[in-house]
Design an enzyme around this catalytic site. Sequence first.
Site, PDB file in Angstrom:
ATOM      1  N   ARG A  67       0.830  -1.214   0.000  1.00 46.54           N
ATOM      2  CA  ARG A  67       0.000   0.000   0.000  1.00 46.54           C
ATOM      3  C   ARG A  67       0.854   1.249   0.000  1.00 46.54           C
ATOM      4  NH1 ARG A  67      -2.751  -1.867   4.610  1.00 46.54           N
ATOM      5  NH2 ARG A  67      -2.917   0.250   5.368  1.00 46.54           N
ATOM      6  N   TYR A  71       0.195   4.433  -2.356  1.00 45.46           N
ATOM      7  CA  TYR A  71       0.065   5.822  -1.911  1.00 45.46           C
ATOM      8  C   TYR A  71       1.084   6.727  -2.617  1.00 45.46           C
ATOM      9  CZ  TYR A  71      -2.745   3.501   1.651  1.00 45.46           C
ATOM     10  OH  TYR A  71      -3.673   2.713   2.292  1.00 45.46           O
ATOM     11  N   TYR A  93     -12.520  10.317   0.607  1.00 39.41           N
ATOM     12  CA  TYR A  93     -13.789  10.200   1.330  1.00 39.41           C
ATOM     13  C   TYR A  93     -13.670  10.624   2.793  1.00 39.41           C
ATOM     14  CZ  TYR A  93     -12.430   5.872   3.738  1.00 39.41           C
ATOM     15  OH  TYR A  93     -11.816   4.951   4.549  1.00 39.41           O
ATOM     16  N   HIS A  95     -13.185  12.997   5.678  1.00 39.48           N
ATOM     17  CA  HIS A  95     -12.325  14.190   5.797  1.00 39.48           C
ATOM     18  C   HIS A  95     -11.002  13.825   5.138  1.00 39.48           C
ATOM     19  CE1 HIS A  95      -9.680  17.164   7.512  1.00 39.48           C
ATOM     20  NE2 HIS A  95     -10.593  17.650   8.346  1.00 39.48           N
ATOM     21  N   ALA A 125     -15.479   9.736   9.463  1.00 42.02           N
ATOM     22  CA  ALA A 125     -16.167   8.583  10.070  1.00 42.02           C
ATOM     23  C   ALA A 125     -16.412   8.824  11.560  1.00 42.02           C
ATOM     24  CB  ALA A 125     -15.334   7.323   9.865  1.00 42.02           C
ATOM     25  N   GLN A 167      -8.963   1.448  11.201  1.00 48.66           N
ATOM     26  CA  GLN A 167      -8.397   0.419  10.328  1.00 48.66           C
ATOM     27  C   GLN A 167      -8.286  -0.919  11.069  1.00 48.66           C
ATOM     28  OE1 GLN A 167      -6.453   2.782   6.703  1.00 48.66           O
ATOM     29  NE2 GLN A 167      -4.916   1.955   8.024  1.00 48.66           N
ATOM     30  N   SER A 235     -14.620  -1.072   9.216  1.00 42.47           N
ATOM     31  CA  SER A 235     -14.971  -1.128  10.647  1.00 42.47           C
ATOM     32  C   SER A 235     -14.077  -0.227  11.496  1.00 42.47           C
ATOM     33  CB  SER A 235     -14.798  -2.558  11.182  1.00 42.47           C
ATOM     34  OG  SER A 235     -15.644  -3.446  10.518  1.00 42.47           O
ATOM     35  N   THR A 236     -14.718   0.457  12.422  1.00 44.49           N
ATOM     36  CA  THR A 236     -13.987   1.232  13.427  1.00 44.49           C
ATOM     37  C   THR A 236     -14.370   0.661  14.792  1.00 44.49           C
ATOM     38  OG1 THR A 236     -13.972   3.217  12.057  1.00 44.49           O
ATOM     39  CG2 THR A 236     -13.691   3.561  14.421  1.00 44.49           C
TER      40      THR A 236
HETATM   41  C1  LIG Z   1      -7.850   5.402   6.025  1.00 44.95           C
HETATM   42  S1  LIG Z   1      -9.067   5.738   7.145  1.00 44.95           S
HETATM   43  C2  LIG Z   1      -9.914   7.000   6.295  1.00 44.95           C
HETATM   44  C3  LIG Z   1     -10.850   7.804   7.148  1.00 44.95           C
HETATM   45  C4  LIG Z   1     -11.581   8.904   6.393  1.00 44.95           C
HETATM   46  N1  LIG Z   1     -10.655   9.806   5.760  1.00 44.95           N
HETATM   47  C5  LIG Z   1     -12.490   9.680   7.313  1.00 44.95           C
HETATM   48  O1  LIG Z   1     -12.504  10.893   7.237  1.00 44.95           O
HETATM   49  O2  LIG Z   1     -13.212   9.073   8.105  1.00 44.95           O
HETATM   50  C6  LIG Z   1      -9.981   4.264   6.995  1.00 44.95           C
HETATM   51  C7  LIG Z   1     -10.627   3.904   8.286  1.00 44.95           C
HETATM   52  O3  LIG Z   1     -11.659   4.843   8.566  1.00 44.95           O
HETATM   53  C8  LIG Z   1     -12.726   4.177   9.199  1.00 44.95           C
HETATM   54  N2  LIG Z   1     -13.877   4.181   8.284  1.00 44.95           N
HETATM   55  C9  LIG Z   1     -13.867   4.309   6.963  1.00 44.95           C
HETATM   56  N3  LIG Z   1     -15.114   4.216   6.464  1.00 44.95           N
HETATM   57  C10 LIG Z   1     -15.921   4.021   7.544  1.00 44.95           C
HETATM   58  C11 LIG Z   1     -17.289   3.838   7.712  1.00 44.95           C
HETATM   59  N4  LIG Z   1     -18.113   3.827   6.672  1.00 44.95           N
HETATM   60  N5  LIG Z   1     -17.769   3.679   8.957  1.00 44.95           N
HETATM   61  C12 LIG Z   1     -16.947   3.660  10.028  1.00 44.95           C
HETATM   62  N6  LIG Z   1     -15.641   3.828   9.937  1.00 44.95           N
HETATM   63  C13 LIG Z   1     -15.124   4.009   8.705  1.00 44.95           C
HETATM   64  C14 LIG Z   1     -12.283   2.736   9.431  1.00 44.95           C
HETATM   65  O4  LIG Z   1     -11.635   2.666  10.702  1.00 44.95           O
HETATM   66  C15 LIG Z   1     -11.321   2.550   8.299  1.00 44.95           C
HETATM   67  O5  LIG Z   1     -10.432   1.504   8.545  1.00 44.95           O
END
Ligand SMILES: C[S@@+](CC[C@H](N)C(=O)[O-])C[C@H]1O[C@@H](n2cnc3c(N)ncnc32)[C@H](O)[C@@H]1O
Lengths: 261, 66
Positions: A67, A71, A93, A95, A125, A167, A235-236
């Site tokens: 990855r 990136y 997606y 923020h 999220a 993540q 999942s968070t």
């Molecule tokens: C690389 S981060 C990106 C977060 C994104 N930029 C944001 O503003 O939330 C990816 C992580 O965000 C969280 N995430 C992304 N999509 C999600 C969703 N639909 N619901 C809950 N958590 C989410 C998860 O923990 C995922 O592993």
Amino acid sequence: MAVKQGSLVCVGPGMVLGAHMSERCRNHISQADVVFSSCHPVIEQWISTMNPDVRSLQGLYGKDKDRGQTYAEMQAALIQAVRDGCRVVGVFYGHPGVFAQVPHAAIQQAREEGFEAWMEPGISADACLYADMGIDPGAFGCQSFETSQFMFYKRAIDPTAYLILWQLGHAGDLSMTPRQTGPEQRTVLMNMLLEYYAPDHNIAIYESPFLPTQRPKIDWFPLQELPDADVSLISTLVVPPGKKLTPNHAIVKQLKSISGA
Amino acid sequence: MTAIKILEKLGVDPNSDLSQLTEQDRAEIEALMTSMADTENQPALTIVKPDSPDEEEPKEPESVSV
Ligand SMILES: C[S@@+](CC[C@H](N)C(=O)[O-])C[C@H]1O[C@@H](n2cnc3c(N)ncnc32)[C@H](O)[C@@H]1O
């Protein structure tokens, strides 16, 4: 250094199609010469209705590809278009600056090369999580970690505050690929958390919807069931406080002596 | 209306909901979701290596005066 032609702005459309995008973000997208995006495919289809030149970065991931390499390629694509003199918009997606390395790195590089570059916030999220789960991060404090970083490095957590682990689907990932890790890695994570919380402490997996027709997923279960939990790449993990706040009598006494109370 | 436009309207307008959709609108959304069923979403946007020197020294945030 004089500011050169070509610019970069990274924006976030929020999590839910239609519901979260600011008017300013939409204007950036529609006024751009070229838009690069890394969002859910349905969100990317929606963004494509706003500008004729929307290029998905999602194709840069590969099943067994590091990855870090993906990136680097995303960053290179953004920067090349800026160097070509384009008004470039990167749509990431949620923020664009929350747990997202490419927007921060690309903005820094563009600035170092003398281009105008900045970020506009979006609804992340965790912003959805606070709303959907009724959690105020100010009530007890709230710590956020990337799950693998939490596992790879010696971190101290405060069990009197909320803990959010991002993540979770890549917990303890040493492959560096986009593949999901499994129960074995989550067992290691569970054992780390058992140093702070009881086995029956209730924790939750949260997933925000990406369509306005869907509902959030909030699954509560005891910490000891974490290895077998239903985890996906979105999942968070939410761990509520496991201990009560301890009053700091010495400091309160000191403060009282200042105010004369 | 295309499925994306229907979804956008549902997302933007707090007074609109699924129950107001026509059969045709529902079918449009269903068809979109079916067509995308095999399209993978890659949500990871950050990577941490177990021995990344970048992670060891936190960077001072830039100070910005507005
Ligand atoms: C690389 S981060 C990106 C977060 C994104 N930029 C944001 O503003 O939330 C990816 C992580 O965000 C969280 N995430 C992304 N999509 C999600 C969703 N639909 N619901 C809950 N958590 C989410 C998860 O923990 C995922 O592993």
